[in-house]
Structures are given as C-alpha cells and as structure tokens.
Scaffold this active site. Structure first.
Site, PDB file in Angstrom:
ATOM      1  N   ASP A 421       0.840  -1.183   0.000  1.00 29.91           N
ATOM      2  CA  ASP A 421       0.000   0.000   0.000  1.00 29.91           C
ATOM      3  C   ASP A 421       0.887   1.250   0.000  1.00 29.91           C
ATOM      4  O   ASP A 421       1.870   1.327   0.747  1.00 29.91           O
ATOM      5  CB  ASP A 421      -0.885  -0.016   1.250  1.00 29.91           C
ATOM      6  CG  ASP A 421      -1.808   1.176   1.331  1.00 29.91           C
ATOM      7  OD1 ASP A 421      -2.743   1.243   0.522  1.00 29.91           O
ATOM      8  OD2 ASP A 421      -1.577   2.029   2.205  1.00 29.91           O
ATOM      9  N   GLU A 451       1.530   0.097  -4.933  1.00 36.78           N
ATOM     10  CA  GLU A 451       1.022   1.352  -5.475  1.00 36.78           C
ATOM     11  C   GLU A 451       2.203   2.324  -5.596  1.00 36.78           C
ATOM     12  O   GLU A 451       2.776   2.715  -4.572  1.00 36.78           O
ATOM     13  CB  GLU A 451      -0.017   1.952  -4.539  1.00 36.78           C
ATOM     14  CG  GLU A 451      -1.280   1.133  -4.381  1.00 36.78           C
ATOM     15  CD  GLU A 451      -2.250   1.787  -3.421  1.00 36.78           C
ATOM     16  OE1 GLU A 451      -3.386   2.065  -3.822  1.00 36.78           O
ATOM     17  OE2 GLU A 451      -1.873   2.016  -2.259  1.00 36.78           O
TER      18      GLU A 451
END
Length: 724
Positions: A421, A451
């Site tokens: 994340d 990400e």
C-alpha cells in the site's frame, strides 16, 4: 539553530541539566556560526551527540518579556550515519521461544527502563470499547514482571526460564517522552483479543496435516492472474450459501461445496474462474474490535473495515477468526486457508501497509523510540499517507523491521507475495533489499508489487529515492500498478466521475489514450521509457479503491445495461491479453456493484459483498472471463521478456477504434491474433484480416466467419489462432 519572529533578549540551550550555550557567552564561542537578534546557529561538533538527554531551548523576548521553552526534535540525529553505525541492531528481535526458555529482545536506545510482563491470558479483565468499559470474566490483569537489561546497539533483553508457550506478554517502557507505557512488542507474532497483548507462540503446534507439502505454484510475477478480494466479501452475502458461522471468516474463505441456483460460490467460484493468485486485503492485526458476533452482547454491531489501520504488523487479525480470544486459533485457520489454495494451485498474496500506523501517539514504535520511526516536518508528523503519519523506511531499524516482517510472513505462512500500500512512501533501497531477502532466503518466485504513489506530500529526504512510478527503473525484482493503462481505458482513479476513456467514450475518435493502451499491451507503464519491463507491470482497470467497473461505467454516463456489460468485458479483455501481470477486482466477472459507492472502506457488508445472484444473471460474462484467464494462465502468450515484447506489433486503425496485435505461444507453436474494438463507429467499416485463423473467443458470441475482411462489432474482443 533556532529562529524567531521577534527579537530575543536572552536565551539558553541546555542538554539535560547542563548549559551548553547561552546569549551571555556567544561572542567568544567558536561553535556559534550565525548570530542575529532573531536567529542563532550553533554547531554541535562532529561527534554524535548524546541521545539520552533532551536539548532544551529557553528564550526570553524583548517586547513581551515572556519566556518560552521548547524541546528540540532529535529526529535529525537519527538520520545521521553515525547514529546508524552505533545503534543499528542486526540480531533477532521479539519473543524467541524454546521449551527451556524464552528470550525477549526489543530495540530502544533512549529508554531508561524496560520491564516485561507475562500474562496467562491475552484478554484484560476490562477493555474499553467504543468509549465504554466492557468486563470480560475470562480476562485477567495478573502478571509476572521481569527487568530487561541493555545489551549492544540499543537493544534490551531478558531471558525467562521455563516453558512459556501459550502465555501472553507486553513491555512497559520509560524514557524522556513516556513513563511506564505498556505496549505490545512490534515483533509479536500473534496476539490476544484486539491485539492488546502479544503471544508467546510455538508455531510447530499450528501446522495442519500435510503443511510440509505446501508449496508456491512456481509462477513468476508476469505469469500470474491476480484476484483481489477481502476475507469477508467472498462469503458475506446470503447467496454464498456456506456454513453460517464461517461467513466473513478465514474458515469460510476456503470452505468447499458451496453453490447458489446452480452456480458455484466462494472458494469453488475462485477455483472455477481459474486464477492462480489471490490477493487478500489486509489481514494483519488492525485497530478494531475483533469480537465475532455480528450483534454483540453490549448491543454494538460488527463493523466492516478494509483494514488499512495497522496495529500489530506480525499478527493476524482476530476479527476473521472463530475465536479471536485465542492467538493460536487464527494462525491454524489461516494456514489451512493457505494450504487449501495451494492445493488448488493458487498463491496467496498479502496486502501490507507498512507506510503508516493507525495512530502515532502511544503506538508501540513511538513509545520505544520517540521521533525515530516516523518522518516529521517542522517537528510535526509528516502526512504523506493521508492517515496522519508516515513511517521512515530509510532509517535502518524500520528498514530492518520491514525486511524481518515480510520474511516471517513468507516463511511461516508460505505466502506467494506482497502487495504494498502506498509504496511511493518507501525508499527504493529498502524495497530492493526487502525483495532480495525474500528471493534469497524464502523463494525466488515470491511476487512483490505496490502502489507507486503516496497519499500526500512525503517528507522522504535526499539522497533517498522514493519508490514512485517515475523511479521504477531502479526497482529490482518488484513491480507496480499500471494506472496509465487503467486511466486510458476507463478514466479510473482520481479522474472525475464523468470522465471517459477509450472504452467508455463511444461518441468520438480517441487518439489521446491509445498510446498508453499500446504501451500497456506490451507490458510498459511509462510509454517514453526506452526499456520495456513487463515483469514490473501490473495491468488492471479496477481494485478495491474507487468504483467497481460496473459503477465506474455508469458514473461516466452510460446507462444502457447491455452496453455497460460490453464495456466492462472489453476493459478486462484488454488487461487479460496484455504483457505483464493481470490484476482483477473480485466480482468484475459478473458485474459486481457497490451501489455507486466509490470508497467503501467502512461501508456495510451488504455494499461490499459478492452477490452471486449476479453470477446467475451474467453467466455468459463469467464464461468469457474463464476463457480469457485460461488463455493467460495456460500459455506463454502474455509473459514475454523485455526483448520479446519489443517484437509485438500493435496496429491501430485510422479511427483509433480497433486494436490488433499478434502474439506467439512457444508451447504450442501457435500464432494468436487479438482484436479489440471500442464503441466508436467511425468513418470506415471495422474489418480485420483473420483468414486462416480458428476462433478461440468472441466475447459477443456472434461467431463471425473468419476471412480476410472479418467484420468487427462495437465492444468486441476476438481471439483467433493458427498453427505455424
């Protein structure tokens, strides 16, 4: 140094109780670099200053005559190479268990006292929940206490003799910021209810029968088709039809034999779909109420949560366990889950959120080492995560924690990979070291991707390089999401709801987005890069964030259900026939909706559920997905290396509404021709030369005759092959 807006009359800087400089002795002090009536810079010297005492500035101002006092943030010292050299501890941390004794080791260079508390149970007698004190008859606050002693490099240790297996523990820490603060060990590998106490665990007692035979499926990153879901989403709908008490839990996630109106559901649905990797939204211990009942004894309701509020990184969350009060139960349940998926040839990928914690103040990291584990701007926590804080991966002991943590998860639970994340908040060097450690010590096929962005402005400082997309040329062995192709296809992510991409705009010629689609088809994210790196490219159109594909298309202005369905299929047909890793949000294979909710992190279970009634309604769509996934998984068509990807010739017609490319499957020595058509009619007939080819898939089920001028319809994907 310090700087003020108003002129000072006098000041004093102390280190603890010792005055090191004051306004009365500035003139002859060789360490004073700058002196004005509003600013002073004082050089501490080349040696690493003391980290135990605080630097205290006391300033009296001329006009107000008021005196102000401030403690300097020592975080600047922690960034020094000298600090890392002196205080980096490279040994094992946590509760190191044997039957004869357990060694407890924790890192905290600035603490003056650390105590260990051993509890018989992981449940306190009273727990504050939702602002109220809730009494637990099975809980206990009775403990035995031991003193830890400082060892090398800022670590503390105590060895407790005897077999402590199954007991629970905490540390009580005292330093300049906290006094007698009781915390859970950051390295605790299991926890009791709500993560309030760490557990001393004998992992040999947690392995299901046959665990030694559990292996990864051996697929490289670009050979994976990843299916992202939440533990609860798979089983929370009444249409799942599994064992009621297993719904929303680890056990339900791998229950077999479930169906609804003649279609498979849950685990059997995933197996039928044919994916070879499942990414699970966070399952580490979160800051939540883990009690199992949907409606609890105190009247509160079990709340849905995605889980991006980390509490204890190395422990499973108990909210998905049949017994969240016992730290062993959730371990056994999750290992059984991993085993079941492994037996089906499916790797489990874990979503990890090392970039921030649920709350900085009083967190175990901050209590152990105030101002070290997080980044700061002008003394305040930096908020690059958008969640109030961001961790400092570039500092040696948090880098070590991330590397140790992922190694533990991969080894103990036989995970196939990690999804990071907000990976842009981590530095590239940490990510490179972490991936190298996994590949060298655990399994070379473990997949890592993330990400490649942050959730705000990060305080990561030079010379450290952020793991954002622009720096992906420095990635070694890991990849990132291709939001460029996503946005080109459907304008997802941060685009406005009404924005339309190549798939969702059917009224005009679209040459703006076609370049990013072509790049994605070749496994390339940044189309201006000279090097193709498909092993780093994660192609997708939707994930748990933002709208589902159905909801996104509706929001962009298409209301005809038939057209929405065709657009949705076309979007993922492009993803599943592109080089690199294909990534799907669970439920897109039957037009999942979240009722228009674009940020369902705390919405109801009903909003987030997988409703298998939609599978019944859209069985034809599901069959298309099965065919596309089978082609991706069973052939060598879409996992080419960089050099082979360069040879792929993508042809785009004059109206930019038909994309054609050929790919060779070396396994069968077949040439496949792939055709994608969007909804723009254009000025010319859509035709493609498919003479000599045999049809593999027509997503519209029109079964066209394959000729030298095969007519292509709007929103159609055709895949055909011929032997070479």
């Amino acid at each position: 140094w310090f700087q003020t807006n108003n002129e000072y009359e006098e000041f004093v800087i102390k280190l603890g109780d010792q005055v090191i400089v004051s306004s009365s002795n500035l003139e002859n002090n060789e360490n004073v670099i700058v002196k004005t009536n509003k600013k002073v810079e004082y050089k501490l010297g080349n040696e690493l200053p003391s980290i135990m005492d605080d630097y205290i500035l006391s300033v009296k101002f001329k006009e107000s005559k008021n005196t102000y006092e401030k403690i300097a943030n020592k975080g600047v010292l922690y960034k020094m190479d000298e600090f890392a050299e002196k205080y980096t501890y490279n040994g094992e941390l946590g509760a190191i268990y044997t039957k004869e004794s357990t060694t407890f080791r924790v890192w905290s260079p600035i603490s003056t006292q650390i105590k260990l508390r051993i509890y018989e149970t992981g449940t306190p007698s009273v727990i504050k929940l939702n602002g109220n004190d809730v009494t637990f008859p099975s809980g206990s606050n009775v403990y035995q206490e031991y003193d830890l002693e400082q060892i090398e490099n800022g670590a503390w240790e105590v060895v407790v003799n005897g077999d402590l297996e199954g007991k629970y523990y905490t540390f009580v820490v005292t330093n300049s910021k906290y006094k007698d603060a009781e915390i859970v060990d950051p390295y605790a590998k299991s926890t009791g209810i709500n993560g309030l106490r760490g557990m001393i665990t004998d992992f040999s007692k947690t392995n299901p029968i046959g665990w030694e035979d559990v292996k990864l499926n051996g697929k490289k990153q670009q050979e994976l088709v990843v299916y992202e879901t939440h533990i609860a989403d798979l089983t929370s709908s009444s249409t799942w039809n599994g064992t009621k008490e297993y719904a929303k839990n680890y056990k339900g996630f791998y229950e077999e034999g479930t169906s609804y109106k003649g279609v498979t559901t849950g685990f059997d649905h995933i197996k039928e779909l044919g994916v070879n990797a499942v990414q699970i939204i966070p399952i580490y211990d979160q800051a939540n109420d883990e009690r199992q009942d949907d409606i609890r004894e105190d009247g509160t309701i079990r709340e849905f949560n995605w889980g991006y509020n980390p509490l204890n990184y190395n422990s499973l969350d108990g909210i998905y366990s049949l017994d969240p009060f016992d730290g062993y139960t959730k371990i056994r349940e999750f290992k059984e889950l991993v085993q079941a998926y492994s037996n089906a040839g499916i790797n489990i990928i874990m979503d990890v959120v090392y970039n921030h914690v649920a709350g900085l103040e009083k967190s175990n990291f901050d209590v152990l080492m105030p101002n070290y584990y997080f980044r700061y701007v002008s003394g305040n926590p930096s908020n690059g995560s958008g969640c109030g804080n961001e961790t400092a991966s570039e500092l040696s002991m948090f880098r070590k924690f991330m590397i140790d943590s992922t190694e533990f998860w991969a080894k103990e639970y036989k995970l196939g990979g990690f999804r990071f994340d907000l990976m842009g908040l981590h530095d590239v060097e940490t990510m490179n070291q972490l991936v190298a450690n996994l590949h060298e010590k655990v399994d070379e096929t473990i997949t890592v991707y993330g990400e490649p962005w942050a959730g705000g402005t990060s305080a990561l400082y030079s010379p450290h390089v952020s793991a954002v997309q622009a720096n992906m040329n420095q990635y070694k062995g890991f990849g990132c999401f291709n939001d460029k192709m996503r946005d080109a296809l459907i304008k997802g992510g941060l685009n406005g709801p009404a924005a339309q991409g190549w798939v969702t705009n059917n009224t005009q010629k679209n040459t703006t987005d076609i370049g990013d689609i072509e790049a994605g088809i070749k496994g390339q994210i940044i189309k201006t890069n000279s090097v193709l790196e498909p092993e780093k490219c994660i192609n997708y159109v939707t994930c748990h964030d933002n709208y589902t594909l159905y909801d996104r298309i509706i929001a962009s202005g298409t209301t005809d259900e038939g057209v929405v369905k065709k657009m949705a299929m076309l979007s993922n047909a492009v993803v599943l026939t592109s080089q690199g890793t294909a990534f799907l949000l669970a439920g897109e294979e039957f037009l999942r909706t979240k009722q228009g909710n674009e940020n369902s992190y705390n919405a109801s279970y009903e909003v987030n559920e997988l409703n298998y009634e939609l599978k019944v309604q859209h069985k034809d769509l599901f069959e298309n997905y099965k065919s596309l996934i089978k082609l991706n998984v069973d052939t060598k068509l879409f996992n080419k290396n960089s050099e082979s990807c360069k040879e792929i010739n993508v042809t785009i017609n004059e109206d930019a509404n038909v994309i054609v490319y050929d790919v060779i499957d070396e396994n069968t020595n077949r040439q496949y021709r792939i055709v994608h058509s969007n909804g723009y009619i254009g000025s010319n007939n859509k035709t493609v030369d498919l003479s000599g080819f045999t049809l593999y898939l027509d997503t519209l089920k029109l079964n066209p005759e394959l000729t030298s001028s095969t007519k292509i319809s709007e929103y159609q994907t055709i895949i055909a092959y011929k032997n070479l």
